[in-house]
Every structure is written in C-alpha cells, then in structure tokens.
Design an enzyme around this catalytic site. Sequence first.
Site, PDB file in Angstrom:
ATOM      1  N   ASP A  37      -3.096   4.500  -2.268  1.00 38.49           N
ATOM      2  CA  ASP A  37      -4.202   4.866  -1.552  1.00 38.49           C
ATOM      3  C   ASP A  37      -4.712   6.522  -2.055  1.00 38.49           C
ATOM      4  O   ASP A  37      -3.569   7.126  -2.144  1.00 38.49           O
ATOM      5  CB  ASP A  37      -3.727   4.863  -0.007  1.00 38.49           C
ATOM      6  CG  ASP A  37      -4.980   5.411   0.930  1.00 38.49           C
ATOM      7  OD1 ASP A  37      -5.586   4.736   1.285  1.00 38.49           O
ATOM      8  OD2 ASP A  37      -4.996   6.704   0.840  1.00 38.49           O
TER       9      ASP A  37
ATOM     10  N   HIS B  16      -7.029   1.736  -3.110  1.00 41.22           N
ATOM     11  CA  HIS B  16      -7.848   2.134  -2.040  1.00 41.22           C
ATOM     12  C   HIS B  16      -8.532   3.573  -2.218  1.00 41.22           C
ATOM     13  O   HIS B  16      -7.807   4.559  -2.356  1.00 41.22           O
ATOM     14  CB  HIS B  16      -7.095   2.306  -0.555  1.00 41.22           C
ATOM     15  CG  HIS B  16      -6.810   1.009  -0.028  1.00 41.22           C
ATOM     16  ND1 HIS B  16      -6.057   0.982   1.029  1.00 41.22           N
ATOM     17  CD2 HIS B  16      -7.352  -0.376  -0.312  1.00 41.22           C
ATOM     18  CE1 HIS B  16      -5.976  -0.489   1.284  1.00 41.22           C
ATOM     19  NE2 HIS B  16      -6.849  -1.265   0.546  1.00 41.22           N
TER      20      HIS B  16
ATOM     21  N   GLU C 276     -12.954   3.247   1.019  1.00 44.22           N
ATOM     22  CA  GLU C 276     -12.316   3.152   2.319  1.00 44.22           C
ATOM     23  C   GLU C 276     -12.712   4.614   3.064  1.00 44.22           C
ATOM     24  O   GLU C 276     -11.994   5.662   3.016  1.00 44.22           O
ATOM     25  CB  GLU C 276     -10.875   3.222   2.287  1.00 44.22           C
ATOM     26  CG  GLU C 276     -10.207   2.143   3.166  1.00 44.22           C
ATOM     27  CD  GLU C 276      -8.658   2.345   3.011  1.00 44.22           C
ATOM     28  OE1 GLU C 276      -8.088   1.252   3.090  1.00 44.22           O
ATOM     29  OE2 GLU C 276      -8.138   3.319   2.943  1.00 44.22           O
TER      30      GLU C 276
ATOM     31  N   GLU D 185       0.745  -1.190   0.109  1.00 40.07           N
ATOM     32  CA  GLU D 185       0.153   0.023   0.108  1.00 40.07           C
ATOM     33  C   GLU D 185       1.014   1.352   0.032  1.00 40.07           C
ATOM     34  O   GLU D 185       1.900   1.550   0.699  1.00 40.07           O
ATOM     35  CB  GLU D 185      -0.917   0.097   1.329  1.00 40.07           C
ATOM     36  CG  GLU D 185      -1.831   1.237   1.241  1.00 40.07           C
ATOM     37  CD  GLU D 185      -2.967   1.413   2.212  1.00 40.07           C
ATOM     38  OE1 GLU D 185      -2.794   0.256   3.249  1.00 40.07           O
ATOM     39  OE2 GLU D 185      -3.602   2.147   2.322  1.00 40.07           O
TER      40      GLU D 185
ATOM     41  N   HIS E 239       0.416   4.636   1.005  1.00 37.86           N
ATOM     42  CA  HIS E 239      -0.453   5.538   1.628  1.00 37.86           C
ATOM     43  C   HIS E 239       0.517   6.559   2.190  1.00 37.86           C
ATOM     44  O   HIS E 239       1.821   6.733   2.488  1.00 37.86           O
ATOM     45  CB  HIS E 239      -0.718   4.694   3.005  1.00 37.86           C
ATOM     46  CG  HIS E 239      -1.485   5.477   3.799  1.00 37.86           C
ATOM     47  ND1 HIS E 239      -1.294   6.465   4.788  1.00 37.86           N
ATOM     48  CD2 HIS E 239      -2.911   5.181   4.192  1.00 37.86           C
ATOM     49  CE1 HIS E 239      -2.317   6.845   5.331  1.00 37.86           C
ATOM     50  NE2 HIS E 239      -3.114   5.939   5.121  1.00 37.86           N
TER      51      HIS E 239
END
Lengths: 330, 131
Positions: free
Chosen positions: A174, A263, A299, A142, A144
């Site tokens: 993300d 995401h 999300e 991920e 992020h």
Amino acid sequence: MSNIKLATSLFSYAYEWNSGKYTLEDVIAETRKRGLGTGLEIIGFQSLRGFPYISNETEKEVKNLLDKYEFEPVALDANIDVGIKRHQKMTTDETVEYIKPQILAAQKLGFPILRVQTTAPAEVYQKLVPFAEKANVIMGVELHTPYSVDHPSVIKMLEMFKEIDTHVLGFVPDMGTCMRAIPDALLTSFKASGVTDEMIEATKEIWHKDISTPQKFGELAEKVGVMGATPPQIGRLNMAFSMNGRQPIESWKEIMPYVVHIHGKFYGFDENGDEPSIDYEKIFKVFNEGGYNGYISSEYEGSAFTDEFDAFDMVEMQHILFKKILKDLT
Amino acid sequence: MGPLDKYILKDDALEATKNGFQLKFQSHWYRALPLSCMDFNLKINGKEIDKNTFKIKANGNEYRYDELPELDKEWLFVLDRGILEVEQPLEKGKEYEVEFKYDLYIPYILAGSQAVPLLASSVAYKNLICQ
C-alpha cells in the site's frame, strides 16, 4: 514501455456509498463512464450484503456488472478480524477457518487475488496454502503502514514465502507506507477540531524524525500538550503518524518478486495535478524496473477525514496523473 | 470522528413505539461489522439512558445489551440500520435532543502495546422529531 495496469478500488467511494444513494451498479457504471482503468477491486464487507457468503444471486449480479462494464476482476478484499470478539483474540486455527469462506468468495466471484491482512501471522497463511491452491486464489498480504518491508512480521512472512513453493502467496504493498509528506488535506481537516498551525508544524517536524511510531506519539503529546492541545486533538494528530509511513520507495525491491497487486493510496492533489504526499513518479519507476506487470488500484482515503471533494473526481485526477506517468515511462 | 458520522442518525431516526421509543442508527465505518464490535451510549434531552434497558435489534433479531460482546455472527451491513429500543415513552411529534455515542472496536486494526482492537468513537448530536 510499462505493463503496469490501472484499476479502481470501490473503497475510494466510501463516503458516497454510505449515503445509500448509489447501487453497486451505479458506482461501477460511473467508474466505467469516467474510464478509471480496466480492473476493479471490491471490498467484500463493504459492497456485498451477507459477505463472505455469496449467494448465487450475488454471484450473478457481480459477474454481470463486471461483464457489462468491461472490468477485469482484480482483487477481492477480505478482512482478517482477529479481534471480532473484542476481549479475546482468535487462535491460529480460528483465524484459518475465518479466512476460508473469504477465499471461496473470491473463487466464486472470479477474483484471482484475495487481499488479506497482517493481523494474521505467517503461520496462518502457511496453513491456508493447500486450501487456497485448491481454490486457485492468491492470498495477497497487504503491507499497510506500519507494516513496511523491515517490520519483523513482514520479514517473517517473506521468509515463509521463500520456503514454500506455491503461487498462492504474495504481497499487496500500500503506497501509504512510503510517503514523502503528511498530506495537507489531512492536516487541514484537523483544524476543524481546533488544532492550530503551530501544532501542525510540530507534528510535521516529528513525523520526519527517524524514531519509532510510539516514540512519535510520546514526543507529540509532550510538545503539543504545552501548546494547549486537548486529548481528542492529540488523538487526531496521532492519525498523521498512524496513517502515513516513511519507508523508502526503493525498499519495495526487497519483496518485488512477491508483489501481486498494489494499492494506490492517495489523499489529494496540488495545482499541477500531482500528489504532494506520495511520489508516484518514483513509485512507478521502481516497480517498472522491478518487472512488475500487474495492477495498481486507486484507493482514495478521503472518507476518513474530509467530505470536501467528490471521490469520483478524485479518482479521475489520480488516473490522469497515472496515465501521464505511464506515458513517460520508458 | 469523520465524514461518515453524518449518516449515523437520519431525520427519521427517532420513533415512538407501543412501549417506548426506538432509535435507528447506521454505522460510521466503511464496511460491515458485527454487533460484537459495537457499544452505545444514549442521552435524550441530556439525560443518560441506562444501557441495561437497551434492546438491540439487527436483521430482525433482538438482543439484550449484555449479549453484545458475544454477537460476532450478527452483522450490520453498512447500508442497513440497527435499532436501539428503550421502554421509556416519548411523545410523537415532539422534538428531542439526542446525543448518541457510537463506539466501534475495529477488529482488524490492533493498536497499542496490548494489541487491542482500535476504538473508533463517534458522537452524533441531533434534534429529532419523534415519529
């Protein structure tokens, strides 16, 4: 026509879930009832007692629910808890061993992707390739905030991906990494701790600057300190920098062939049903043009800062927005 | 620190025991964490309880306070409650002012130049009737 598919991550319902009023079946059933996509994403340590060890009973329960409510298992989220002993970080080999049972959990539950995290360096994932290949589980790292595509760790990860011929390494961008504004809903929530409009304006201004996050923390502390902000208030305002990244959306093109899942982070909506802090129209355009044909999971980040809205309603609003964007994509 | 704080102490959280009292607490994070990632401070009627007298229980197992940092295999699921037990008698049916500071060291978010686990600290204040 776009082939991007919609999913929901059960992370979205953290506030509802922690109340203890819902069973796993309740949240999945409600997600189906509202038609929130064809795919489902589950966080192992949130939804499954005993994770990462999956009993035959849990396996049966999860598979039955996916089947009953017609969801495709999209991604199981692992956590890479390198600081689990608080005062001493895991070694590379300890981290490798920590991730293995989580790969097996994804395999057992039938999830093709295990979301992993940047707390482990490239070396860890490189070592896990044979194990993940044997389990046929893709490790999706991920990205992020602050791990945007130009972050040194991400550059190193990408170099490693390019060197190794395997299908089990990928990225999960993300969308909190590439935001256009600090969400109003987040800023409003700060007011509960006594933050003033003046302090919020200063925070917004600093967020837009092209300086590093630690530099932003410094500048903010100085500016709002003069306005009388207390350390806890400054701590809250710092969230605006640590949660909201400013990477250009186009930069995702640099890693496009390695994107295995997305995401769809979100905070709230304006009166037109648009997400004012994240430009989803542009996001869909960039990934569609890049040939991405996997899933994007809703999300909802609300549980971190507000209990004002029902998470099921919020995810539904995002799906309405996504469907509208997908319809207009050519 | 956020909306999940409201679940830390439920109305039945304070309970008299044979030798003292126990406080039942739920995590304020969205996912399970082991006891090694937790720390606690407790005040009853404004008076701080000595941490070294805490007994911590999770999943039916019992530990001393100084054992906490090593307990990386004792998980507290987000829907389960852990227990702090203290050998100090409280009166059943009486109301007490409880101030419970619940620190979580988030093991997958490393912060600052030293890259240490992010501290997510919440304080639950509640007047509770001892059960």
